[in-house]
Design an enzyme around this catalytic site. Structure first.
Site, PDB file in Angstrom:
ATOM      1  N   PRO A 102     -22.717 -22.062   6.809  1.00  0.00           N
ATOM      2  CA  PRO A 102     -22.423 -23.292   6.089  1.00  0.00           C
ATOM      3  C   PRO A 102     -21.348 -24.136   6.743  1.00  0.00           C
ATOM      4  CG  PRO A 102     -21.423 -21.463   4.961  1.00  0.00           C
ATOM      5  CD  PRO A 102     -22.238 -20.889   6.080  1.00  0.00           C
TER       6      PRO A 102
ATOM      7  N   VAL B 296     -18.338 -24.761   6.113  1.00  0.00           N
ATOM      8  CA  VAL B 296     -17.580 -25.633   5.231  1.00  0.00           C
ATOM      9  C   VAL B 296     -16.231 -25.945   5.860  1.00  0.00           C
ATOM     10  CG1 VAL B 296     -18.668 -24.892   3.092  1.00  0.00           C
ATOM     11  CG2 VAL B 296     -16.765 -23.592   3.971  1.00  0.00           C
TER      12      VAL B 296
ATOM     13  N   GLU C  82     -18.747 -30.329   3.420  1.00  0.00           N
ATOM     14  CA  GLU C  82     -19.004 -31.059   2.181  1.00  0.00           C
ATOM     15  C   GLU C  82     -18.557 -32.509   2.349  1.00  0.00           C
ATOM     16  OE1 GLU C  82     -16.704 -29.773  -1.129  1.00  0.00           O
ATOM     17  OE2 GLU C  82     -17.598 -31.204  -2.497  1.00  0.00           O
TER      18      GLU C  82
ATOM     19  N   GLN D  80     -24.661 -31.038   2.924  1.00  0.00           N
ATOM     20  CA  GLN D  80     -23.990 -30.594   1.695  1.00  0.00           C
ATOM     21  C   GLN D  80     -23.114 -31.726   1.160  1.00  0.00           C
ATOM     22  OE1 GLN D  80     -20.515 -27.693   1.444  1.00  0.00           O
ATOM     23  NE2 GLN D  80     -22.176 -26.393   0.676  1.00  0.00           N
TER      24      GLN D  80
ATOM     25  N   CYS E 217     -16.712 -25.526  -4.927  1.00  0.00           N
ATOM     26  CA  CYS E 217     -15.415 -25.826  -4.327  1.00  0.00           C
ATOM     27  C   CYS E 217     -14.329 -25.896  -5.399  1.00  0.00           C
ATOM     28  CB  CYS E 217     -15.476 -27.147  -3.563  1.00  0.00           C
ATOM     29  SG  CYS E 217     -13.907 -27.581  -2.762  1.00  0.00           S
TER      30      CYS E 217
ATOM     31  N   HIS F 160     -21.367 -17.810  -4.395  1.00  0.00           N
ATOM     32  CA  HIS F 160     -20.096 -17.308  -3.857  1.00  0.00           C
ATOM     33  C   HIS F 160     -19.556 -16.305  -4.866  1.00  0.00           C
ATOM     34  CE1 HIS F 160     -16.180 -18.070  -1.561  1.00  0.00           C
ATOM     35  NE2 HIS F 160     -15.885 -17.171  -2.482  1.00  0.00           N
TER      36      HIS F 160
ATOM     37  N   GLY G  21     -18.365 -13.057   1.873  1.00  0.00           N
ATOM     38  CA  GLY G  21     -18.072 -11.744   2.459  1.00  0.00           C
ATOM     39  C   GLY G  21     -17.366 -11.771   3.792  1.00  0.00           C
TER      40      GLY G  21
ATOM     41  N   ALA H  87     -19.006 -18.548   6.394  1.00  0.00           N
ATOM     42  CA  ALA H  87     -18.204 -19.727   6.739  1.00  0.00           C
ATOM     43  C   ALA H  87     -17.057 -19.320   7.649  1.00  0.00           C
ATOM     44  CB  ALA H  87     -17.690 -20.413   5.480  1.00  0.00           C
TER      45      ALA H  87
END
Length: 488
Positions: free
Chosen positions: A16, A18, A41, A85, A114, A181, A214, A240
């Site tokens: 992802p 992020v 994001e 995203q 988030c 998550h 994780g 991430a």
């Protein structure tokens, strides 16, 4: 030919990315074996103002804000594997953004996990978890309104049953997948991930469930991905921080030396003209406990991609890349047609981009020309757009009005933009970068401005030269927005 529809049922691992999911990092993850990559994001309020621009120099598609910032950049290589995203709290605005990017991405994701204030204070991110009606409204609007898959990412709720109930409600909206998550809203990376919650959700729904959270405890190498997937009962695994620290975590051949990973990343950053401060941040994240090493200190002190390249011995690669990009730029400028003015009522408008040096501005050129022609001083009428505090200015010269059709981030830039429209329409030099000296602005004024600008720049550089350090809560500048980066 239409892009193949992304199926989240056949994915082993996702990245992802992020917070730092700019194009260079995403391409790096794909190189090393990630099946799908997410962008950082991006907030709908900012994206909805953007224009889609084909960048022939970088060979990318850029989504450019009114102030010329590139909020999102993508390319053909990742088109069928990148998920956009967004942060949103409004169904209509979410749909407008999704339709804007729909042709250039593989799927659209709504971040509902988030916990940061910049997201929750606007009703986005984890704030949505307490408003399931709004979650349903947003997702239904997206699923019905775009032709690509829609997904969302949540955090777990205070009880297992609440979490299962929410995901079952999300499933009924028609989403293609749900990322979970495995931490509560108030928990942070130092807290253990709750695999039992993810497993219960996966057993309760038929839609693919993606396990997330994780990186610190469970996933340190590619071999750990399968174990995290098994422990959580999920369809796939989303990484991430582990991917940010070393993107070769996706490689089935095992992790590569960090030096190799950083060099591969930096080559992409140079190739795609990545923001230097984002490049620095990503490299410092890879260095982690070695950030105070001689190399780490060089990276922290660097202010440009040129200086970062020098720290890694990539000066030749940087120079060759710049020459290649300049050649494309020259070709593009030669073949492009000049912007044509358009009448909006009694106002001449034009979509312009700023290309002038800070010391000699278009307003100066317009003022000097007006004096030379014995006209009244140009009059600027500037308005502010309330929803995003952007500005647009109309300049009146010789009883005629001129305005840029693009909105700017400050009153000053808006006035300069309107001056450019006037100058270009009248065929008057505007002080554009690379333009020959027209003599319109006197040498004394030019030198005075240049000297003043140099002193101001020197002061700014003095402030900017303070080395950045990677610590808890360090500010991150991405190609799209300012985020607060949480450290493990």
């Amino acid at each position: 030919m239409a892009s193949p529809r992304l199926s989240f049922r056949n994915i082993t691992a996702l990245a992802p990315m992020v917070r730092v999911g700019t194009l260079p990092m995403r391409l790096l993850a794909l190189d090393y074996g990630a099946d799908v990559v997410y962008c950082e994001e991006l907030i709908d309020l900012k994206m909805v103002q953007c224009q889609r621009v084909v960048n022939t120099v970088l060979q990318t598609v850029d989504f450019v804000a009114p102030d010329d910032r590139v909020m999102f950049r993508t390319c053909e290589r990742e088109k069928d594997r990148v998920v956009f995203q967004m942060g949103t709290a409004d169904p209509d605005r979410a749909l407008a953004v999704a339709r804007l990017v729909e042709k250039d991405v593989a799927a659209v994701d709504v971040n509902m996990g988030c916990p940061k204030e910049y997201s929750t204070k606007g009703g986005m991110g984890a704030a949505l978890l307490s408003d399931p009606d709004k979650i349903e409204a947003i997702l239904k609007k997206l699923v019905a309104g775009v032709s690509i898959p829609v997904t969302c990412k949540i955090r777990i709720l205070p009880s297992l049953q609440e979490t299962v109930d929410l995901v079952q409600r999300i499933e009924r909206t028609g989403v293609a997948a749900v990322a979970v998550h495995g931490r509560f809203k108030e928990e942070r990376p130092r807290h253990p991930v709750h695999c039992d919650y993810i497993q219960a959700v996966a057993q309760a729904v038929s839609v693919p469930v993606i396990a997330n959270g994780g990186s610190l405890d469970l996933v340190k190498t590619n071999a750990d991905v399968a174990e995290f997937k098994r422990a959580s009962g999920a369809s796939s695994v989303m990484l991430a921080r582990a991917a940010m620290w070393n993107a070769s975590v996706f490689s089935s051949q095992g992790p590569l030396p960090l030096e190799k990973v950083m060099e591969d990343y930096l080559k992409y950053a140079i190739r795609y003209d990545n923001n230097a401060f984002n490049t620095k941040y990503c490299l410092c994240q890879m260095l982690r406990d070695k950030v105070e090493s001689p190399l780490g200190k060089q990276v922290q002190a660097a202010q440009t991609n040129t200086e970062i390249s020098k720290a890694y011995g990539l000066q030749t690669f940087y120079q060759h890349t710049q020459e290649e990009l300049q050649a494309r730029r020259d070709t593009s400028q030669t073949s492009s047609q000049p912007e044509r003015p358009v009448m909006d009522g009694d106002v001449t408008t034009m979509a312009i981009r700023r290309e002038y040096p800070p010391q000699i501005t278009p307003k100066m050129f317009l003022l000097e020309w007006s004096r030379k022609e014995k006209l009244e001083q140009p009059h600027y009428d500037t308005v502010e757009r309330s929803q995003d505090r952007s500005f647009q200015s109309t300049v009146t010269v010789a009883e005629k009005k001129y305005r840029s059709s693009l909105w700017e981030k400050s009153k000053k830039f808006a006035e300069q933009a309107s001056a450019i429209v006037c100058l270009r329409t009248l065929g008057i030099p505007e002080g554009r970068i690379g333009e020959e000296d027209s003599g319109l602005v006197s040498k004394r004024k030019r030198e005075g401005k240049i000297n003043g600008s140099a002193e101001e720049k020197r002061k700014k550089l003095h402030v900017a030269s303070i080395p950045e350090t990677v610590s808890s809560g360090v500010a991150v500048e991405t190609n799209g927005d300012h985020h607060r980066a949480e450290q493990p």
